[in-house]
Design a protein around this motif. Structure first.
Motif, PDB file in Angstrom:
ATOM      1  N   HIS A 155      22.881 -56.004 -50.127  1.00 38.90           N
ATOM      2  CA  HIS A 155      21.504 -55.526 -50.257  1.00 38.90           C
ATOM      3  C   HIS A 155      20.828 -56.386 -51.310  1.00 38.90           C
ATOM      4  O   HIS A 155      21.355 -56.563 -52.412  1.00 38.90           O
ATOM      5  CB  HIS A 155      21.477 -54.057 -50.670  1.00 38.90           C
ATOM      6  CG  HIS A 155      20.124 -53.415 -50.562  1.00 38.90           C
ATOM      7  ND1 HIS A 155      19.107 -53.669 -51.460  1.00 38.90           N
ATOM      8  CD2 HIS A 155      19.617 -52.536 -49.650  1.00 38.90           C
ATOM      9  CE1 HIS A 155      18.037 -52.964 -51.115  1.00 38.90           C
ATOM     10  NE2 HIS A 155      18.318 -52.280 -50.026  1.00 38.90           N
ATOM     11  N   ALA A 173      19.602 -53.797 -54.374  1.00 36.96           N
ATOM     12  CA  ALA A 173      20.564 -52.843 -54.945  1.00 36.96           C
ATOM     13  C   ALA A 173      21.967 -53.410 -55.041  1.00 36.96           C
ATOM     14  O   ALA A 173      22.850 -52.762 -55.594  1.00 36.96           O
ATOM     15  CB  ALA A 173      20.584 -51.564 -54.113  1.00 36.96           C
ATOM     16  N   SER A 202      24.309 -52.398 -49.510  1.00 36.87           N
ATOM     17  CA  SER A 202      23.734 -51.356 -48.646  1.00 36.87           C
ATOM     18  C   SER A 202      24.783 -50.266 -48.491  1.00 36.87           C
ATOM     19  O   SER A 202      25.379 -50.091 -47.425  1.00 36.87           O
ATOM     20  CB  SER A 202      23.348 -51.944 -47.281  1.00 36.87           C
ATOM     21  OG  SER A 202      22.335 -52.906 -47.417  1.00 36.87           O
ATOM     22  N   VAL A 229      22.193 -45.920 -51.526  1.00 38.39           N
ATOM     23  CA  VAL A 229      20.970 -46.406 -50.881  1.00 38.39           C
ATOM     24  C   VAL A 229      20.896 -45.919 -49.439  1.00 38.39           C
ATOM     25  O   VAL A 229      19.836 -45.521 -48.951  1.00 38.39           O
ATOM     26  CB  VAL A 229      20.902 -47.941 -50.950  1.00 38.39           C
ATOM     27  CG1 VAL A 229      19.755 -48.474 -50.107  1.00 38.39           C
ATOM     28  CG2 VAL A 229      20.740 -48.400 -52.391  1.00 38.39           C
ATOM     29  N   ASP A 237      17.764 -43.762 -47.918  1.00 35.94           N
ATOM     30  CA  ASP A 237      16.953 -44.395 -46.874  1.00 35.94           C
ATOM     31  C   ASP A 237      17.035 -43.619 -45.563  1.00 35.94           C
ATOM     32  O   ASP A 237      16.067 -43.572 -44.801  1.00 35.94           O
ATOM     33  CB  ASP A 237      17.416 -45.836 -46.662  1.00 35.94           C
ATOM     34  CG  ASP A 237      16.530 -46.580 -45.679  1.00 35.94           C
ATOM     35  OD1 ASP A 237      15.323 -46.717 -45.959  1.00 35.94           O
ATOM     36  OD2 ASP A 237      17.035 -47.007 -44.622  1.00 35.94           O
ATOM     37  N   SER A 286      11.563 -49.876 -52.055  1.00 33.67           N
ATOM     38  CA  SER A 286      12.205 -51.187 -51.957  1.00 33.67           C
ATOM     39  C   SER A 286      11.318 -52.324 -52.439  1.00 33.67           C
ATOM     40  O   SER A 286      11.664 -53.492 -52.264  1.00 33.67           O
ATOM     41  CB  SER A 286      12.624 -51.450 -50.501  1.00 33.67           C
ATOM     42  OG  SER A 286      13.565 -50.486 -50.077  1.00 33.67           O
ATOM     43  N   LEU A 331      13.677 -48.983 -57.171  1.00 36.74           N
ATOM     44  CA  LEU A 331      14.819 -48.446 -56.434  1.00 36.74           C
ATOM     45  C   LEU A 331      15.837 -47.821 -57.381  1.00 36.74           C
ATOM     46  O   LEU A 331      16.435 -46.782 -57.073  1.00 36.74           O
ATOM     47  CB  LEU A 331      15.469 -49.575 -55.632  1.00 36.74           C
ATOM     48  CG  LEU A 331      16.347 -49.190 -54.435  1.00 36.74           C
ATOM     49  CD1 LEU A 331      15.500 -48.560 -53.341  1.00 36.74           C
ATOM     50  CD2 LEU A 331      17.063 -50.414 -53.896  1.00 36.74           C
ATOM     51  N   VAL A 352      16.354 -43.755 -56.281  1.00 41.27           N
ATOM     52  CA  VAL A 352      17.562 -43.355 -55.549  1.00 41.27           C
ATOM     53  C   VAL A 352      18.357 -42.279 -56.289  1.00 41.27           C
ATOM     54  O   VAL A 352      18.686 -41.234 -55.704  1.00 41.27           O
ATOM     55  CB  VAL A 352      18.437 -44.588 -55.228  1.00 41.27           C
ATOM     56  CG1 VAL A 352      19.816 -44.165 -54.730  1.00 41.27           C
ATOM     57  CG2 VAL A 352      17.756 -45.453 -54.177  1.00 41.27           C
ATOM     58  N   SER A 375      21.597 -54.438 -60.809  1.00 44.50           N
ATOM     59  CA  SER A 375      20.798 -53.229 -60.654  1.00 44.50           C
ATOM     60  C   SER A 375      21.244 -52.149 -61.630  1.00 44.50           C
ATOM     61  O   SER A 375      22.440 -51.922 -61.824  1.00 44.50           O
ATOM     62  CB  SER A 375      20.906 -52.703 -59.221  1.00 44.50           C
ATOM     63  OG  SER A 375      20.201 -51.487 -59.084  1.00 44.50           O
ATOM     64  N   LEU A 415      20.673 -49.155 -60.984  1.00 46.89           N
ATOM     65  CA  LEU A 415      20.772 -47.973 -60.129  1.00 46.89           C
ATOM     66  C   LEU A 415      22.060 -47.200 -60.390  1.00 46.89           C
ATOM     67  O   LEU A 415      22.050 -45.971 -60.514  1.00 46.89           O
ATOM     68  CB  LEU A 415      20.692 -48.421 -58.664  1.00 46.89           C
ATOM     69  CG  LEU A 415      20.553 -47.370 -57.566  1.00 46.89           C
ATOM     70  CD1 LEU A 415      19.959 -48.011 -56.310  1.00 46.89           C
ATOM     71  CD2 LEU A 415      21.867 -46.704 -57.211  1.00 46.89           C
TER      72      LEU A 415
END
Length: 438
Positions: A297, A300, A303, A307, A311, A321, A327, A331, A412, A414
């Motif tokens: 991804h 991120a 994938s 995520v 999504d 995105s 993101l 998320v 990331s 995230l």
């Protein structure tokens, strides 16, 4: 068959209070249903961990979008405004402020409860390269890999007993797949077939098993309709099931509505700051099994499970995105949306993650690109989706280095944010990886 385990010496207690699953500021009002900690939690705060004294929490995208990063946090409520906002607490707070001014900082003022660390996550990696035949897979060997991984992960002697530690016949189980990249690049059907067979052997009724993704059309294009009919299970798209207006995620990021988003055709709206959770998730589904391919991804890193769940569950999701910073905040917050009983609608229902690493696509994103694909012959199992995704990012990096691909996605925040609100463990040093070679 050979087995090898790698782990750290770290261990942690299994239990943790509900308040420790929320953002660190005890008065942080954040979108997505992440509720602030209670007053009792604030009074029982741990020593020595300063956090924000704010009326609400703001994450600055310029600082990388990390909820945990001090540089991304700010104070947005004045001293006088706090007196106006909380007049009933004035008599209780004034002595603390006076003590802070005269006697030094109070040990509890502005400190949130220290989050109890999660149990050490375990990842079961089962490898059998003989299960691969060019870009096809041997369904029988893949089924044996699934059985082996489940039994070793749960410590049960049979596949049926292993499944019953995760789900019950009274549950409605949703098997989340990634069908958009197609039958080769997306989640491989033999893996899903083995999971469905295992659930049926555990006496789950076929009508309580749902194979789902964002779009029913992409599921059918990837060939899942034939698999569903063969076993008598259901096939569903979250967009096709409709969006629940009562469960929303609102953020300052404006999104352009597209066909299928709530309000696009009904109200003629063109933009919105709101996203809605699918009725498929807010209705009868009680448990989620996520099966995602090992796929790069660009924002991120992978994938993966986090995520992919977001999504596949929300409308107006393209706005997240636009950048990795957006993101990284959206998320985790969406995965932490809670119902009235403070149960997470997504995070608490996810009981198992399976990373389909039979093949690894280390470049690209939603399209199947075979020239950027390496054969690994692996399936990875864990109840911790964050640990699985971080493990996948490490593998993608190794494959890019192996093939000298001149690309590296940004680091990331995230997964650190997800760990902060106890969606899983992002620190590689705090996980155990057990490798089984067949």
């Amino acid at each position: 068959m050979r087995a090898r385990a790698t782990s750290s010496c770290w261990s942690a207690p299994a239990g943790s209070p509900a308040a420790s699953r929320r953002l660190p500021s005890s008065r942080a009002f954040c979108s997505g249903g992440v509720h602030p900690a209670s007053a009792a939690t604030r009074q029982a705060a741990a020593q020595g961990r300063p956090v924000l004294l704010v009326g609400f929490c703001v994450v600055r995208m310029g600082a990388g979008g990390s909820i945990a990063a001090r540089a991304s946090q700010g104070r947005h409520t004045s001293f006088a405004a706090r007196l106006v906002m909380f007049p009933e607490k004035l008599c209780r707070w004034l002595p603390l402020w006076a003590g802070a001014l005269c006697l030094g900082p109070s040990p509890t003022l502005g400190q949130a409860q220290e989050a109890a660390p999660l149990p050490q996550p375990r990842i079961l990696l089962v490898e059998d390269k003989s299960a691969l035949r060019e870009y096809e897979v041997d369904s029988v060997k893949v089924a044996n890999m699934v059985t082996e991984g489940l039994k070793r992960l749960t410590g049960k002697p049979s596949a049926a007993a292993a499944w019953l530690t995760l789900v019950s016949p009274a549950d409605t189980v949703g098997i989340k797949v990634n069908s958009a990249p197609g039958p080769i690049g997306g989640t491989r059907k033999p893996v899903v077939d083995a999971v469905v067979r295992g659930l049926l052997e555990a006496r789950l009724p076929p009508n309580r098993i749902i194979i789902w993704d964002r779009s029913l059309a992409s599921l059918k294009a990837a060939g899942y309709d034939a698999l569903a009919k063969r076993h008598g299970v259901r096939l569903a798209g979250s967009r096709d099931a409709g969006w629940d207006e009562s469960v929303t995620y609102e953020s300052p990021i404006i999104g352009t509505l597209v066909s299928g988003d709530l309000g696009f055709e009904r109200d003629g709206e063109k933009t919105s700051r709101k996203s809605h959770l699918s009725r498929l998730l807010t209705g009868e589904m009680t448990r989620i099994i996520s099966i995602c391919p090992l796929l790069n991804h660009n924002r991120a890193g992978v994938s993966g499970h986090l995520v992919g769940l977001v999504d596949g569950s929300m409308d107006n999701s393209h706005r997240f995105s636009r950048s990795g910073s957006i993101l990284a905040v959206a998320v985790p917050e969406i995965l932490a949306i809670e119902d009235e009983a403070q149960r997470r609608l997504l995070g608490d229902r996810l009981v198992l993650g399976i990373t389909d690493a039979l093949f690894c696509q280390y470049l690209g994103q939603s399209k199947c690109l075979l020239h950027y694909t390496a054969a690994l012959g692996q399936l990875r199992f864990s109840t911790d989706p964050v640990a699985l995704d971080v493990f996948s990012i490490e593998e993608l990096k190794r494959q890019r280095e192996r093939f000298k691909a001149d690309y590296s996605p940004p680091d990331s925040a995230l997964y650190r944010n997800a760990a902060l609100i106890q969606l899983g463990e992002s620190d590689p040093a705090r996980r155990e990886v057990i490798e089984i070679f067949r």
